[in-house]
Scaffold this active site. Structure first.
Site, PDB file in Angstrom:
ATOM      1  N   ALA A   1      14.283  -4.334  -9.197  1.00  0.00           N
ATOM      2  CA  ALA A   1      15.509  -5.004  -8.749  1.00  0.00           C
ATOM      3  C   ALA A   1      16.611  -4.872  -9.780  1.00  0.00           C
ATOM      4  CB  ALA A   1      15.222  -6.479  -8.494  1.00  0.00           C
TER       5      ALA A   1
ATOM      6  N   ARG B   1      11.376  -4.639   1.413  1.00  0.00           N
ATOM      7  CA  ARG B   1      11.837  -3.265   1.623  1.00  0.00           C
ATOM      8  C   ARG B   1      12.589  -2.772   0.398  1.00  0.00           C
ATOM      9  NH1 ARG B   1      16.933  -2.229   5.151  1.00  0.00           N
ATOM     10  NH2 ARG B   1      17.754  -2.879   3.128  1.00  0.00           N
TER      11      ARG B   1
ATOM     12  N   TYR C   1      16.857 -14.917   4.361  1.00  0.00           N
ATOM     13  CA  TYR C   1      18.273 -14.969   3.988  1.00  0.00           C
ATOM     14  C   TYR C   1      18.992 -16.083   4.743  1.00  0.00           C
ATOM     15  CZ  TYR C   1      16.764 -10.609   2.045  1.00  0.00           C
ATOM     16  OH  TYR C   1      16.063  -9.680   1.306  1.00  0.00           O
TER      17      TYR C   1
ATOM     18  N   GLU D   1      11.028 -16.952 -11.909  1.00  0.00           N
ATOM     19  CA  GLU D   1      11.032 -15.493 -11.682  1.00  0.00           C
ATOM     20  C   GLU D   1      11.487 -14.775 -12.939  1.00  0.00           C
ATOM     21  OE1 GLU D   1      12.187 -14.041  -7.879  1.00  0.00           O
ATOM     22  OE2 GLU D   1      13.573 -12.582  -8.767  1.00  0.00           O
TER      23      GLU D   1
HETATM   24  P1  FAD Z   1      13.590  -6.353   5.528  1.00  0.00           P
HETATM   25  O1  FAD Z   1      12.803  -7.544   5.859  1.00  0.00           O
HETATM   26  O2  FAD Z   1      13.039  -5.014   5.923  1.00  0.00           O
HETATM   27  O3  FAD Z   1      15.030  -6.538   6.193  1.00  0.00           O
HETATM   28  C1  FAD Z   1      16.127  -5.695   5.852  1.00  0.00           C
HETATM   29  C2  FAD Z   1      17.108  -5.638   7.037  1.00  0.00           C
HETATM   30  O4  FAD Z   1      16.473  -4.939   8.128  1.00  0.00           O
HETATM   31  C3  FAD Z   1      17.496  -7.006   7.595  1.00  0.00           C
HETATM   32  O5  FAD Z   1      18.841  -6.936   7.979  1.00  0.00           O
HETATM   33  C4  FAD Z   1      16.584  -7.186   8.803  1.00  0.00           C
HETATM   34  O6  FAD Z   1      17.168  -8.025   9.788  1.00  0.00           O
HETATM   35  C5  FAD Z   1      16.478  -5.747   9.293  1.00  0.00           C
HETATM   36  N1  FAD Z   1      15.229  -5.461  10.009  1.00  0.00           N
HETATM   37  C6  FAD Z   1      13.988  -5.872   9.693  1.00  0.00           C
HETATM   38  N2  FAD Z   1      13.098  -5.387  10.574  1.00  0.00           N
HETATM   39  C7  FAD Z   1      13.790  -4.650  11.477  1.00  0.00           C
HETATM   40  C8  FAD Z   1      13.451  -3.882  12.624  1.00  0.00           C
HETATM   41  N3  FAD Z   1      12.170  -3.779  13.035  1.00  0.00           N
HETATM   42  N4  FAD Z   1      14.444  -3.240  13.305  1.00  0.00           N
HETATM   43  C9  FAD Z   1      15.728  -3.323  12.885  1.00  0.00           C
HETATM   44  N5  FAD Z   1      16.119  -4.046  11.812  1.00  0.00           N
HETATM   45  C10 FAD Z   1      15.166  -4.695  11.116  1.00  0.00           C
HETATM   46  N6  FAD Z   1      14.883  -6.269  -4.422  1.00  0.00           N
HETATM   47  C11 FAD Z   1      14.269  -5.450  -5.303  1.00  0.00           C
HETATM   48  O7  FAD Z   1      14.633  -4.276  -5.412  1.00  0.00           O
HETATM   49  N7  FAD Z   1      13.227  -5.895  -6.091  1.00  0.00           N
HETATM   50  C12 FAD Z   1      12.779  -7.169  -6.032  1.00  0.00           C
HETATM   51  O8  FAD Z   1      11.852  -7.528  -6.763  1.00  0.00           O
HETATM   52  C13 FAD Z   1      13.408  -8.073  -5.114  1.00  0.00           C
HETATM   53  N8  FAD Z   1      12.993  -9.359  -5.000  1.00  0.00           N
HETATM   54  C14 FAD Z   1      13.569 -10.175  -4.055  1.00  0.00           C
HETATM   55  C15 FAD Z   1      13.086 -11.482  -3.901  1.00  0.00           C
HETATM   56  C16 FAD Z   1      13.652 -12.339  -2.959  1.00  0.00           C
HETATM   57  C17 FAD Z   1      13.109 -13.742  -2.797  1.00  0.00           C
HETATM   58  C18 FAD Z   1      14.748 -11.896  -2.154  1.00  0.00           C
HETATM   59  C19 FAD Z   1      15.380 -12.819  -1.142  1.00  0.00           C
HETATM   60  C20 FAD Z   1      15.223 -10.592  -2.290  1.00  0.00           C
HETATM   61  C21 FAD Z   1      14.655  -9.708  -3.242  1.00  0.00           C
HETATM   62  N9  FAD Z   1      15.088  -8.392  -3.395  1.00  0.00           N
HETATM   63  C22 FAD Z   1      14.483  -7.564  -4.309  1.00  0.00           C
HETATM   64  C23 FAD Z   1      16.205  -7.880  -2.585  1.00  0.00           C
HETATM   65  C24 FAD Z   1      15.712  -7.193  -1.277  1.00  0.00           C
HETATM   66  O9  FAD Z   1      14.911  -6.091  -1.611  1.00  0.00           O
HETATM   67  C25 FAD Z   1      16.936  -6.761  -0.462  1.00  0.00           C
HETATM   68  O10 FAD Z   1      17.617  -7.887   0.002  1.00  0.00           O
HETATM   69  C26 FAD Z   1      16.680  -5.756   0.649  1.00  0.00           C
HETATM   70  O11 FAD Z   1      17.951  -5.278   1.125  1.00  0.00           O
HETATM   71  C27 FAD Z   1      15.946  -6.296   1.869  1.00  0.00           C
HETATM   72  O12 FAD Z   1      14.611  -6.456   1.642  1.00  0.00           O
HETATM   73  P2  FAD Z   1      13.708  -7.224   2.743  1.00  0.00           P
HETATM   74  O13 FAD Z   1      12.316  -7.129   2.304  1.00  0.00           O
HETATM   75  O14 FAD Z   1      14.271  -8.546   3.035  1.00  0.00           O
HETATM   76  O15 FAD Z   1      13.947  -6.238   3.997  1.00  0.00           O
END
Ligand code: FAD
Length: 288
Positions: free
Chosen positions: A51, A106, A144, A17
């Site tokens: 990020a 997200r 996670y 990455e």
């Molecule tokens: P989601 O999947 O939307 O989840 C976020 C929270 O919402 C979780 O607690 C979940 O349980 C909850 N949730 C989901 N759906 C619902 C629903 N329908 N109702 C209620 N609650 C719900 N960040 C960056 O800014 N740029 C990057 O390039 C980046 N790359 C990443 C790569 C990896 C492999 C990982 C693990 C993380 C990365 N992140 C990055 C960090 C990530 O953006 C954050 O952790 C962010 O807070 C959550 O993103 P997500 O897509 O997991 O969110």
């Protein structure tokens, strides 16, 4: 090539990455880093989007540079700081550049703003469904092993993870972890929940003292005693810490592969020499 095709093969994959530059004037230097990491022949390389305080302006261009090195590229795409219109324009740009893989996220919710506004996505699941309807992409999502920090319980997080996969996620990549038992226990829960897509294990080599606090506070990861002893002993000595961090990450990866976790993603963070050292340590395990 689609990452889902790569992960289907019955062999070890190791991906890297990188993050994009903040300024256009740094693009050529960053493309140089891409070329160095691509020369190591990882299974694919992903590029983050906005990020760790960085920008999102150059993710597509860096993904394009990765593809140009004949390594499959993944462009990350977050939505918490964007309108849907902005997200759609990035999707069109990715299509135009033949970038087939998107890690749909997200992103962290910006502080002191109303979220979500009516023209924004609330969760990654909604973004994934829209990406799916707008093109023939391979879509990845984040997961996670220690639970997302906002989730009240692990079970709640897993329910939403299942929704995310059902919305069209082809594979998942984990948040970094320092204790493989956390990953093994997570995989048990994932499979019990009926989540059957590949789950790529995310490993962050910690190679300098300043990285330690930041990575741990951002990820919320538990730190095993073995890791703490390493930092305690070598943290003040940059060369020793680098060597120890590479050895720790190598050890984690070997243990994962030995236990059947074939797909590893290294958070190399623009350090080709760290990626090279780890891949060198694994040269008879990860055959390129
Ligand atoms: P989601 O999947 O939307 O989840 C976020 C929270 O919402 C979780 O607690 C979940 O349980 C909850 N949730 C989901 N759906 C619902 C629903 N329908 N109702 C209620 N609650 C719900 N960040 C960056 O800014 N740029 C990057 O390039 C980046 N790359 C990443 C790569 C990896 C492999 C990982 C693990 C993380 C990365 N992140 C990055 C960090 C990530 O953006 C954050 O952790 C962010 O807070 C959550 O993103 P997500 O897509 O997991 O969110």
């Amino acid at each position: 090539m689609k990452v889902s095709e790569i992960l289907k093969e019955d062999k070890v994959t190791i991906s890297c990455e990188i993050f994009p530059p903040k300024k256009g004037s740094q693009l050529e230097d960053y493309k140089g880093t891409v070329a160095k990491i691509a020369a190591l022949k990882p299974s694919y390389i992903s590029c983050t989007y906005g990020a760790t305080g960085g920008t999102s302006d150059y993710t597509v261009e860096i993904a394009d540079a990765i593809n140009a090195c004949n390594v499959p590229a993944i462009a990350h795409l977050t939505c918490a700081s964007s309108t849907k219109e902005k997200v759609f324009s990035v999707i069109e740009e990715l299509k135009a550049r033949n970038i087939e893989n998107i890690l749909a996220l997200r992103g962290d919710i910006p502080e002191n703003v109303d979220f979500p506004l009516p023209d924004q996505y609330h969760h990654a699941t909604e973004l994934i469904a829209d990406i799916k309807s707008r093109g023939d992409f391979c879509i990845g999502g984040a997961c996670y092993p220690e639970g997302h920090p906002e989730a009240a319980t692990m079970e709640e997080d897993l329910v939403h993870l299942k929704e995310k996969v059902d919305a069209g996620c082809d594979y998942l990549t984990t948040q970094l972890f320092f204790d493989n038992n956390i990953y093994y226990s997570f995989m048990y829960k994932v499979l019990r929940k009926g989540i059957n897509v590949p789950v790529v294990a995310g490993i962050m080599p910690i190679t300098n003292a300043s990285q330690i606090k930041r990575s741990i506070s951002l990820s919320g990861s538990q730190v095993p005693a073995k890791f703490l002893r390493m930092v305690d002993r070598f943290g003040e000595d940059p060369a020793a810490m680098k060597q120890a961090g590479i050895a720790y990450a190598t050890d984690q990866i070997m243990d994962l592969i030995a236990n059947g976790a074939n797909h590893i993603h290294i958070y190399t963070m623009n350090k080709p020499e760290v990626a090279a050292a780890i891949l060198d340590n694994l040269s008879s395990i990860f055959i390129r």
